[in-house]
Design a protein around this motif. Structure first.
Motif, short mmCIF file in Angstrom:
data_model
loop_
_atom_site.label_atom_id
_atom_site.label_comp_id
_atom_site.label_asym_id
_atom_site.label_seq_id
_atom_site.Cartn_x
_atom_site.Cartn_y
_atom_site.Cartn_z
N TRP A 77 39.01 50.32 46.24
CA TRP A 77 40.05 48.98 45.31
C TRP A 77 40.14 50.22 44.21
CZ3 TRP A 77 36.70 48.08 39.96
CH2 TRP A 77 37.57 47.02 39.38
N ASP A 78 41.52 50.59 43.83
CA ASP A 78 42.34 51.55 42.99
C ASP A 78 42.87 50.47 41.69
OD1 ASP A 78 43.82 53.97 44.69
OD2 ASP A 78 42.84 52.23 46.11
N PHE A 79 41.27 50.70 40.58
CA PHE A 79 41.78 50.16 39.28
C PHE A 79 42.95 50.99 38.45
CE2 PHE A 79 37.80 52.66 39.79
CZ PHE A 79 38.09 53.57 38.42
N LEU A 106 45.13 41.22 46.47
CA LEU A 106 45.77 41.03 44.77
C LEU A 106 47.09 41.05 45.31
CD1 LEU A 106 42.55 42.71 44.08
CD2 LEU A 106 42.81 40.26 44.39
N LYS A 107 47.42 40.83 43.31
CA LYS A 107 49.07 40.69 43.64
C LYS A 107 49.33 42.36 43.05
CE LYS A 107 52.74 39.45 40.17
NZ LYS A 107 52.71 38.28 38.86
N THR A 108 48.39 43.64 42.93
CA THR A 108 49.02 44.10 42.61
C THR A 108 48.37 45.65 43.73
OG1 THR A 108 46.26 44.99 41.63
CG2 THR A 108 48.13 43.90 39.78
N GLU A 109 48.06 44.93 44.62
CA GLU A 109 47.72 45.66 46.46
C GLU A 109 46.76 46.38 45.77
OE1 GLU A 109 51.11 46.62 48.47
OE2 GLU A 109 52.63 44.51 48.25
N SER A 110 45.94 46.79 44.56
CA SER A 110 44.53 47.49 44.74
C SER A 110 43.65 47.06 45.68
CB SER A 110 44.55 47.53 42.90
OG SER A 110 43.91 45.41 43.26
#
Length: 913
Positions: free
Chosen positions: A905-907, A857-861
């Protein structure tokens, strides 16, 4: 020809000109008010990115300074002079501006300006009184990184593989969020849960006690503390993490966290389940009633616990735990902080132990094999309410409660052999236990400032209850053999046991402070405490029809205890310049009565405890100090030493009471010197302790020809046990790498009686080793090695069975970030234990772990990870220890090589993100 030489000379000169480094700075330092030059002013140049030292110099006799041969980049100029505020300015050197002329830099006297630091731009590090403040924005934080990753980059702060934090050479006990505890007192729940990009400032300081903070009089109680100040736009929103992992050998690890911030309100929850012994938040701080706070007798109602003999086999555990947190502040007068935690642990394992017991004229070798299977479940709730009643008084109320139960089964096989390998005894034992625990604690601290500055009064009230109940079965068979290895006798035990123990304590303490002068203050306190406890423990044999109805009076007891304690103290606090001296004493008058309801006897005792203390501290600067302290304390013998509660859990070990035991008095002197230079991250710590005990309480142990041991506590009036330790740690940053060298030594002399022979036990240890640490955007390196030499001996058999050996411990942790959002990491722990005369076995093992991570993902999450634990399969659960004339060695069940695939997953939706 001349033209050719001239041309070559011009070309060569041009090359030299471009080869030089034209970047430089210069300026002068003057006093703002007096306008005179400040000679020898310290001028330091730092990198803006990480605040590492580039160069430094001092102003000359004219107050001028210059630093040449610099490179291009962004820098911080820091100018310091004693008695003046610091000056900091950000600037850039490049091809357009290769030289910076600061002109006259005007410093202001601190007496004129109370601010500690003048900042132009945004300095990475500032000083505010005793607080070192780091600007989190000056450090590189990777996407979705946690606070732990931020702290690793800060000068003077280290975090080990278990998440334990050391700052400026001292252990960090608390990590606060905007000045408040977050999920109780476990720092890892903050550092591994909170996002690094939410932090505005990291404040490092020595937190004083509630009493000292309120009165302003230093009582010597301090703990290194980190406070995380959140960014204003990160105080609203939510964030969290989901993680699921499955591995070989049926290992798994799952975790979920959720945090919701709404201004001053904070909500948080976590849950985890796994069987890797690494579950997030599995350290539930249970706590218990402590009957020694008032200086009274250490009371253990029930003494030798029939149901406290298992659980020592280590093993593989299934951890299930969860927690909730809520805090809020309103009207700037009230604040509440609450936590609820629950968790269960299922554990199964084995332990094999070998112990060598040296006796006059003989050596016995004991072997034991244990299998354990246990389950425990605990729930804990706690809450703190802070109230500012008015401008002069505060009230703090704290409550906590616990409900817990456990169920365990332990199987033992044991044997004792003589030096010729013939058996003294051998046996089997099985213990089943089911127990429940309930406890409640409440306290209230009220403090008020009176009209005279420094005059205060405070009252602390505490109430605690604790009840434990248990039932279980004991089945054992012990065979005793003669010198010809023939069976001599057999002892069998088959019993049902019950236990009901209740403890209650109520205590009050009032403190009054009076400023005698500007430099001298007096602290007076008085307290009263009441302890009421009871113990009812029964053992039942089978009757003629096979039911457990026959009460065994020898191994049953029923006691009631009433204890009254009056305590008073007087301390003086003298502060002048950079010195603080505290001295005084505390006296406890204890009176107790214990009733043996089975024997219809009463044991009464009254005694006085005296606890003198003296402390001296000198602060050379904000980061350099010297501490010297002395503490004396009277130790009363425990109830189980005076009148033991008989137990037959181990028929081969019997304890006798000694009503004639007298108190012992311990003296301890400690010296510590700590120096930390923030610019070069240079640290020097020296800590030493020396202690000795008069009229020490020790053991008189008699082991008969059958291997049965009888132990009785006695006073050692003509011998003085001593212990000492010295630790030195020195380090600094060199070319961006933190280098630290640690050295330590310690030892002790202890005395005991073994088969009517005075046994003197000596043990000493020496260690020396370096560690290096480097953290960068694309990689990090952490290496340490600590060789040591250990000696231990006792006078029973001289050096025949000493345990002198070499050993070493080492750690490494390497990380690299590769293209494509890939990260690889490897770490390990090395342990070496050499042979000795007692054990002809060498331990040499490396616990090596590795992982590879791919971020999406773009946010590297979103992160996919493959990890391998104990790749060399060398984790053996080995340990070795020495106590008096006994050397112990054990191997227990532990987790060995496995692989795990995890997806996390870091949200995050904080501040409108």
């Amino acid at each position: 020809m001349k033209l050719t030489y001239l041309t070559l000379l011009m070309v060569f000169s041009t090359v030299l000109l471009f080869a030089q480094k034209p970047y430089a700075i210069k300026g002068s330092v003057v006093d703002t008010m007096a306008t005179y030059k400040l000679v020898n002013t310290t001028v330091t140049l730092l990198n803006q990115k990480d605040s590492t030292l580039v160069k430094f110099t001092r102003a000359n006799a004219e107050g001028s300074f210059a630093i040449n041969n610099l490179h291009s980049g962004k820098f911080i100029l820091l100018v310091t002079y004693p008695g003046y505020t610091d000056y900091a300015e950000n600037f850039t050197l490049d091809t357009v501006n290769p030289e910076k002329d600061f002109g006259n830099i005007h410093l202001i006297l601190r007496s004129t300006l109370l601010e500690n630091v003048i900042i132009k731009g945004n300095a990475a590090i500032t000083f505010k009184g005793d607080t070192t403040e780091f600007n989190a924005g000056s450090y590189n934080i990777q996407p979705n990184a946690k606070v732990e990753d931020l702290l690793k980059q800060l000068p003077g702060i280290q975090i080990d593989k278990d998440g334990k934090i050391t700052a400026q050479g001292q252990k960090v006990n608390k990590v606060l969020v905007d000045g408040e505890e977050f999920f109780g007192d476990d720092p890892t729940l903050v550092t591994k849960n909170l996002r690094g990009d939410m932090i505005d400032k990291v404040q490092l300081y020595d937190k004083k006690s509630d009493q000292a903070t309120f009165t302003g009089i230093d009582d010597g109680e301090k703990s290194k503390t980190i406070n995380l100040k959140l960014k204003e736009d990160k105080k609203n929103g939510y964030f969290g993490k989901l993680n699921a992992g499955i591995g070989t050998k049926d290992f798994y690890q799952n975790q979920a966290t959720l945090n919701v911030f709404k201004g001053r309100k904070k909500y948080a929850a976590y849950g985890a389940i796994g069987n890797t012994n690494e579950s997030f938040g599995n350290n539930i701080s249970i706590g218990s009633v402590d009957f020694s706070d008032d200086g009274g007798m250490m009371v253990t109602m029930g003494g030798a616990d029939d149901f406290d003999m298992g659980g020592g086999a280590g093993g593989i555990s299934i951890n299930r735990n969860a927690g909730l947190h809520y805090e809020n502040k309103w009207k700037d007068k009230y604040g509440i902080n609450t936590n609820y935690k629950l968790g269960s642990v299922s554990s199964k394992g084995e332990n094999n132990s070998l112990s060598i017991n040296t006796l006059p004229g003989q050596t016995n070798t004991n072997k034991s094999d244990e299998k354990s299977n246990s389950f425990s479940f605990n729930q804990k709730v706690d809450g703190t309410l802070n109230m500012n009643l008015d401008s002069t008084s505060t009230l703090k109320v704290t409550v906590s409660g616990l409900l817990g139960n456990n169920d365990s089964t332990d199987d033992y096989k044991s044997s004792t052999q003589r030096e010729d390998n013939s058996f003294l005894n051998r046996g089997t034992r099985k213990i089943n236990n089911e127990g429940d625990e309930k406890s409640f604690n409440a306290s209230a601290f009220w403090a008020k400032k009176l009209k005279k500055k420094g005059r205060t009064v405070s009252v602390n009230v505490k109430q605690s209850f604790k009840q434990t109940t248990g039932t279980g079965f004991l089945n054992s068979e012990n065979e005793f053999l003669n010198a010809q290895n023939q069976l001599d006798s057999v002892v069998n035990i088959d019993q049902y046991k019950t236990s009901d123990i209740f403890k209650s304590t109520f205590s009050t303490n009032a403190t009054y402070t009076e400023p005698i002068s500007k430099t001298l203050a007096l602290v007076l306190n008085y307290g009263l405490s009441l302890n009421n406890s009871s113990s009812d423990k029964k053992s039942f044999n089978k009757d003629i029809i096979g039911n457990y109805n026959d009460l065994d009076r020898e191994f049953s007891n029923k006691f009631k205890l009433d204890q009254l304690t009056n305590n008073a103290g007087m301390n003086f606090n003298y502060r002048t310049g950079k010195s603080v001296i505290t001295f005084g004493t505390r006296i406890n008058a204890v009176r107790f009565k214990q009733i043996d309801l089975y024997e219809d006897t009463t044991l009464k005792r009254s005694f006085i405890n005296w606890s003198p203390q003296a402390n001296y501290s000198y602060n050379f600067s904000r980061t350099t100090f010297l501490r010297v302290n002395y503490n004396g304390s009277t130790s009363q013998p425990g109830m189980e030493q005076i009148q033991p509660y008989r137990a037959n859990t181990d028929p081969l070990y019997i304890v006798l009471g000694n009503p004639n035991l007298r108190p012992s008095f311990s003296n301890n002197v400690g010296v510590s010197y700590n120096s930390f230079k923030i610019l070069t991250e240079q640290v020097l710590m020296v800590n030493g302790n020396f202690g000795f005990t008069s009229n020490a309480i020790t053991s008189n142990v008699v082991t008969d020809d059958a291997g049965k041991t009888t132990s009785q506590a006695i006073n050692m009036s003509d011998k003085t046990p001593i212990n000492f330790s010295l630790n030195v740690s020195a380090g600094r940053k060199i070319n961006g790498i933190n280098l630290t060298v640690d050295a330590s030594t310690g030892g002790n002399y202890n005395y005991s009686i073994s088969n009517n022979f005075l046994n003197t036990s000596k043990s000493f240890n020496y260690s020396l080793g370096p560690s290096i640490y480097k953290y960068a955007d694309k990689y990090s390196i952490h290496l340490s090695l600590r060789p040591s030499y250990n000696t231990s001996s006792n006078s029973v058999l001289g050096v025949k069975n000493n345990n002198d050996s070499y050993s070493a411990n080492g750690n490494f942790d390497l990380m690299a970030r590769l293209p494509g959002k890939v990260e690889i990491r490897t770490n390990g722990e090395y342990q070496y234990t050499g042979k000795s005369q007692a054990f002809n076995e060498t331990l040499n093992r490396l616990i090596w772990n590795a992982s590879i991570n791919k971020k999406f993902l773009k946010t590297e999450s979103l992160n996919l990870s493959l990890s391998g634990k104990d790749l060399l399969n060398q984790n053996s659960g080995f340990s070795r220890s020495v106590y008096n004339n006994t050397i112990n060695q054990s191997n227990s069940t532990t987790i060995q090589r496995y692989f795990m695939l995890s997806l996390s997953w870091d949200f995050n939706k904080m501040g409108g993100i």
